[in-house]
Design an enzyme around this catalytic site. Structure first.
Site, mmCIF file in Angstrom:
data_model
loop_
_atom_site.group_PDB
_atom_site.id
_atom_site.type_symbol
_atom_site.label_atom_id
_atom_site.label_comp_id
_atom_site.label_asym_id
_atom_site.label_seq_id
_atom_site.Cartn_x
_atom_site.Cartn_y
_atom_site.Cartn_z
ATOM 1 N N HIS A 250 43.721 30.388 -8.677
ATOM 2 C CA HIS A 250 42.500 31.152 -8.975
ATOM 3 C C HIS A 250 42.744 32.118 -10.139
ATOM 4 O O HIS A 250 41.905 32.254 -11.032
ATOM 5 C CB HIS A 250 42.073 32.001 -7.763
ATOM 6 C CG HIS A 250 41.725 31.227 -6.534
ATOM 7 N ND1 HIS A 250 42.265 31.490 -5.306
ATOM 8 C CD2 HIS A 250 40.856 30.195 -6.338
ATOM 9 C CE1 HIS A 250 41.759 30.672 -4.399
ATOM 10 N NE2 HIS A 250 40.908 29.867 -5.002
ATOM 11 N N LYS B 130 31.923 29.622 7.904
ATOM 12 C CA LYS B 130 33.386 29.442 7.882
ATOM 13 C C LYS B 130 34.031 30.624 8.580
ATOM 14 O O LYS B 130 33.502 31.725 8.557
ATOM 15 C CB LYS B 130 33.898 29.421 6.439
ATOM 16 C CG LYS B 130 33.732 28.086 5.722
ATOM 17 C CD LYS B 130 34.526 28.131 4.424
ATOM 18 C CE LYS B 130 34.298 26.900 3.563
ATOM 19 N NZ LYS B 130 34.912 27.027 2.250
ATOM 20 N N SER C 116 44.242 27.581 -1.175
ATOM 21 C CA SER C 116 44.381 28.675 -0.212
ATOM 22 C C SER C 116 44.814 28.127 1.147
ATOM 23 O O SER C 116 45.622 28.747 1.832
ATOM 24 C CB SER C 116 43.056 29.429 -0.061
ATOM 25 O OG SER C 116 42.702 30.033 -1.278
HETATM 26 P P1 ADP Z 1 35.662 27.305 -2.253
HETATM 27 O O1 ADP Z 1 34.945 28.186 -3.218
HETATM 28 O O2 ADP Z 1 35.422 25.850 -2.513
HETATM 29 O O3 ADP Z 1 35.562 27.704 -0.818
HETATM 30 P P2 ADP Z 1 38.203 28.390 -3.198
HETATM 31 O O4 ADP Z 1 37.917 29.815 -2.999
HETATM 32 O O5 ADP Z 1 39.558 27.935 -2.717
HETATM 33 O O6 ADP Z 1 37.225 27.394 -2.540
HETATM 34 O O7 ADP Z 1 38.105 28.034 -4.730
HETATM 35 C C1 ADP Z 1 37.215 28.601 -5.627
HETATM 36 C C2 ADP Z 1 37.255 27.790 -6.900
HETATM 37 O O8 ADP Z 1 38.568 27.800 -7.453
HETATM 38 C C3 ADP Z 1 36.890 26.318 -6.736
HETATM 39 O O9 ADP Z 1 36.191 25.923 -7.893
HETATM 40 C C4 ADP Z 1 38.220 25.627 -6.672
HETATM 41 O O10 ADP Z 1 38.139 24.286 -7.118
HETATM 42 C C5 ADP Z 1 39.019 26.473 -7.656
HETATM 43 N N1 ADP Z 1 40.453 26.415 -7.390
HETATM 44 C C6 ADP Z 1 41.106 26.635 -6.237
HETATM 45 N N2 ADP Z 1 42.443 26.465 -6.367
HETATM 46 C C7 ADP Z 1 42.647 26.110 -7.669
HETATM 47 C C8 ADP Z 1 43.796 25.748 -8.441
HETATM 48 N N3 ADP Z 1 45.009 25.701 -7.885
HETATM 49 N N4 ADP Z 1 43.606 25.439 -9.747
HETATM 50 C C9 ADP Z 1 42.365 25.457 -10.274
HETATM 51 N N5 ADP Z 1 41.242 25.755 -9.608
HETATM 52 C C10 ADP Z 1 41.370 26.076 -8.316
#
Ligand code: ADP
Length: 167
Positions: free
Chosen positions: A17, A41, A129
């Site tokens: 992130h 969730k 995560s």
């Molecule tokens: P969500 O919003 O789908 O519940 P997350 O908070 O984990 O999930 O992710 C927020 C955003 O960050 C999403 O667009 C996800 O694809 C992206 N993301 C998560 N981990 C990574 C990573 N390792 N590299 C690039 N983008 C990521």
């Protein structure tokens, strides 16, 4: 002035992130990273805890603001008068899901909310995560996945709720 929102669960924020946040903050004048309060969730960290972690982790980025929201992203973006959402793409599996959401947001905002995708830096392609939570729940090494202070908060949380309960 070009502004964007990076919405997500950030439960907790990872180096994946943070990489997207830093790169987006270089492309846009203002970036709002916003924690989604998703009632369907069960997150490990509360919205307040996630906001605090993001604030701490992005302290060195002056054009990044941390916020939270519930409800639809298109309504939140309209209230803030922001017309770009940032999402990160790791793999083809992300793509299908993200494409559908991006198209839905565009359609239901009457074209007012577009999505810009940043592809993951290869060193973080594996990182999510949920993986981090699973490793931390068994006291594994997560030093390459999250900042140290986030790691400490994860171990503390699992000490409170019991190892192996990764949620
Ligand atoms: P969500 O919003 O789908 O519940 P997350 O908070 O984990 O999930 O992710 C927020 C955003 O960050 C999403 O667009 C996800 O694809 C992206 N993301 C998560 N981990 C990574 C990573 N390792 N590299 C690039 N983008 C990521």
């Amino acid at each position: 002035m070009k502004a964007a929102i990076y919405p997500g669960s950030f439960d907790p924020v990872t180096y994946g992130h943070l990489d997207i946040i830093r790169r987006a903050s270089e492309i846009f004048d203002e970036l709002t990273v916003s924690v989604l309060n998703n009632k369907t969730k069960t997150p490990l960290f509360s919205v307040e805890e996630r906001v605090k972690m993001l604030e701490e982790a992005t302290r060195d980025l002056p054009n990044v603001t941390i916020d939270s929201f519930s409800g639809l992203l298109i309504d939140y973006a309209a209230r803030k008068d922001i017309h770009v959402a940032i999402r990160g793409l790791r793999a083809i599996t992300d793509f299908e899901y993200e494409l559908q959401i991006a198209q839905t947001n565009r359609k239901f905002s009457d074209g007012k909310l577009d999505t810009v995708f940043l592809t993951t830096s290869l060193e973080y392609a594996y990182l999510s995560s949920s993986t981090v939570k699973e490793i931390a729940s068994f006291n594994g090494d997560i030093s390459e996945c999250v900042p140290d202070f986030v790691g400490r908060l994860l171990y503390k949380k699992y000490n409170e709720i019991g190892a192996g309960n990764e949620q």
